[in-house]
Scaffold this active site. Structure first.
Site, short mmCIF file in Angstrom:
data_model
loop_
_atom_site.label_atom_id
_atom_site.label_comp_id
_atom_site.label_asym_id
_atom_site.label_seq_id
_atom_site.Cartn_x
_atom_site.Cartn_y
_atom_site.Cartn_z
N PRO A 157 -93.02 -54.79 14.53
CA PRO A 157 -93.78 -55.95 15.03
C PRO A 157 -94.08 -55.81 16.52
O PRO A 157 -93.22 -55.39 17.29
CB PRO A 157 -92.83 -57.12 14.79
CG PRO A 157 -91.80 -56.62 13.84
CD PRO A 157 -91.71 -55.16 14.04
N GLU A 158 -95.29 -56.17 16.90
CA GLU A 158 -95.64 -56.12 18.31
C GLU A 158 -95.45 -57.51 18.91
O GLU A 158 -95.05 -58.46 18.22
CB GLU A 158 -97.06 -55.56 18.45
CG GLU A 158 -97.16 -54.19 17.77
CD GLU A 158 -98.38 -53.36 18.14
OE1 GLU A 158 -98.97 -53.59 19.20
OE2 GLU A 158 -98.74 -52.46 17.37
N ARG A 205 -95.62 -41.20 19.44
CA ARG A 205 -96.21 -42.03 18.39
C ARG A 205 -97.66 -41.62 18.19
O ARG A 205 -98.33 -41.22 19.13
CB ARG A 205 -96.16 -43.52 18.76
CG ARG A 205 -94.78 -44.08 19.10
CD ARG A 205 -93.94 -44.38 17.88
NE ARG A 205 -94.58 -45.27 16.93
CZ ARG A 205 -94.61 -46.60 17.05
NH1 ARG A 205 -94.06 -47.20 18.08
NH2 ARG A 205 -95.19 -47.33 16.12
N LYS A 257 -90.63 -57.72 22.66
CA LYS A 257 -90.29 -57.65 21.24
C LYS A 257 -88.92 -58.25 20.94
O LYS A 257 -88.37 -58.05 19.86
CB LYS A 257 -90.35 -56.19 20.78
CG LYS A 257 -91.76 -55.58 20.96
CD LYS A 257 -91.80 -54.11 20.55
CE LYS A 257 -93.19 -53.54 20.78
NZ LYS A 257 -93.26 -52.11 20.43
#
Ligand code: ZN
Length: 261
Positions: free
Chosen positions: A2-3, A251, A52
């Site tokens: 989740p961002e 990433r 986060k």
């Protein structure tokens, strides 16, 4: 993972559900049991997000610190509480609702000093009043590429892999540009896009990169595949060229090498 929009949305929703309620806190799985006892039967003062991270503040001045990580998720249920599904690390139950947390990276009871230590390691969070000038200072001082800096939670808090790709694409910025080589005007454009996407994400509870004008319909009517422009796609919506997948900061980053040259 989740961002930042997701944690802020959860904070708003959970605050509305639990603020002012004396709650039962437990750990059906057992791993959080001794911490849960420290806040069980206490009143929830508020729920706050930072990047986060989530903080459930109780009136006895203790907090539950949650980081969902890659696999963490919440599930709402009725009262009386249903049997736990899977490994429920934490269960918070009011007289109206049961909230279960499975699979978080972090779930622990802390005090305000610990909370401040977590916050001190985080860069400014645009959704929590973080300032553009502070983020700019972090970026301009770095020789790292902007594509890596955006994921560095100490530089700016709450940006994840999808926001990174979508924001850089929108302003046609090459992810390899070093922070120290970026000019303030370009950074300001990036900041404006990130803030807009984050706020839209909180409002709609999902990441939406396109604008309603561009989509030709209200954002809440978009299908799943219409919300993003470049993340997870193969063809560039601007030039019809192929979208490349490169690794930046370990990433996958989706990038159009023509539009973002
Ligand atoms: Zn393109």
């Amino acid at each position: 993972m989740p961002e930042g929009h997701k944690t802020h949305r959860l904070a708003i929703d959970h605050c509305a559900l639990f603020r002012g309620y004396r709650v039962r806190v437990s750990s059906p799985q057992g791993r959080f049991s001794s911490d849960a006892q420290k806040v069980d039967r206490q009143v929830v003062a508020k729920v706050v997000a930072a990047g986060k991270h989530l903080f459930y503040e109780f009136e006895n001045d203790l907090l539950v610190h949650v980081h969902l990580g890659r696999y963490g998720s919440f599930r709402l249920g009725p009262v009386p509480s249903p049997p736990p599904r899977g490994l429920v690390r934490m269960r918070i139950a009011s007289e109206n609702v049961t909230l279960d947390l499975n699979g978080p990276t972090q779930c622990r009871v802390i005090d305000a000093v610990d909370r401040d230590q977590v916050l001190a390691r985080l860069g400014p969070d645009p959704l929590a009043g973080g300032s553009a000038t502070d983020v700019w200072r972090n970026i301009a001082a770095s020789k790292q590429p902007i594509g890596a800096l955006l994921l560095d939670q100490a530089v700016i808090a709450g940006i994840g892999n999808i926001f990174r790709a979508e924001a850089l694409f929108e302003i046609a910025m090459n992810p390899e540009i070093r922070g120290c080589d970026l000019d303030r005007k370009s950074f300001d454009r990036l900041w404006r896009v990130l803030v807009r996407m984050l706020r839209t994400g909180v409002k709609h509870d999902q990441i939406i990169a396109v604008t309603a004008k561009e989509a030709g319909k209200p954002l809440e009517k978009l299908d799943k595949h219409q919300r993003l422009r470049i993340y997870g796609k193969t063809t560039c919506p601007r030039c019809d060229g192929p979208i490349a997948v490169v690794k930046v900061a370990a990433r996958k980053l989706y990038v159009c090498k023509f539009c973002q040259a």
